[in-house]
Design a protein around this motif. Sequence first.
Motif, PDB file in Angstrom:
ATOM      1  N   ASN A  39       0.862  -1.276  -0.079  1.00 53.03           N
ATOM      2  CA  ASN A  39       0.018   0.047   0.128  1.00 53.03           C
ATOM      3  C   ASN A  39       0.885   1.298   0.054  1.00 53.03           C
ATOM      4  N   SER A 223      -5.056  -4.723  -4.584  1.00 52.55           N
ATOM      5  CA  SER A 223      -4.552  -4.943  -3.285  1.00 52.55           C
ATOM      6  C   SER A 223      -3.446  -6.014  -3.413  1.00 52.55           C
ATOM      7  N   GLU A 255      -4.314   0.035  -1.796  1.00 52.65           N
ATOM      8  CA  GLU A 255      -5.781  -0.148  -1.243  1.00 52.65           C
ATOM      9  C   GLU A 255      -6.456   0.847  -2.281  1.00 52.65           C
TER      10      GLU A 255
END
Length: 317
Positions: A39, A223, A255
């Motif tokens: 992320n 993701s 994300e």
Amino acid sequence: MSGPGFEPTTGPETEAPNWKEEVLQGGSLPRVELENGVNGWASPPGNSFHVRGPNYLVKKQKVPAGDWLLKPLGVDWVKSSSKLDHVLGRPDNRVMSALKRAIHDGKVSNAFIFAVNLQVPGREPHSAIFYYVTEDPIPPGSLFDRFIREDDNFRNSRFKIVNHIVKGPWIVKATVGNYAACLLGKALTCRYMRGQNYLEIDVDIGSSALASAICHLALGYTSCVTVDMGFLVESQEEQELPEKILGAVRIAQMEMGSAARVDSFVTDEREKVSGEAGSRFQRSKLGRGLSMLKNGHQKSLCKTGKVEAEEVEAEAK
């Protein structure tokens, strides 16, 4: 990034001594480790990309790209009520604000920012904005110098992206292409904003039904996908070879919900900037395996479980 805009509220006592370090530490998408970051973004080595070599026009050989020309300044992953255009012209943009302060304080005298704003269509439009900088003079007459100064027709014929899927499910690799290159200026509508010390390119993914469908499919897997992207000016003549990456970025298992919200206001500064949006609209086969996606659903697995992609209705040409 905090608050409604791009720039966090900080006092003089919290300002980073180096404006570039200040920018690198900010942003809605954090900087992470190259090999195992999640992320966030990182800087991939230039040699992870293959570009046109010195003998490409004769032998069609590609070579490792080597070092990028520009230094990374970070990534913003944001959403708004409407499409975000010309982010460097916004008074709350954290990158330009930091540069202007540094210039005012005499900490920098020569800097040029290059930004690519990938505009993702949807009910809530998103933007992935990649920032790069050089504090060295851009060599007059170089390909990058020409790209900055020439008209939009030239830019559309040269603006290119190369990507490599480092990690991801087979459906993404088959759709986007494990290794792929695309002239974005020909495949999508690109709008070029030229300021005194910057060039921003807004890439409207929604300008192509095919690209929009592919993008929304890929977003269902973000993701569990790590992708390297490099931006460059395509070399089309012998004296322009070998190609050089302007800037590169690795997006690691991002994300979707991590996007920061910003206001969608328009500034008067935009009208002062030269350059017009590219008017060409062309559909491009952005990778292999598109025939698998026609008129249906695709399912796959990633580490977090089953992910169902959105329905895609696109013609592969």
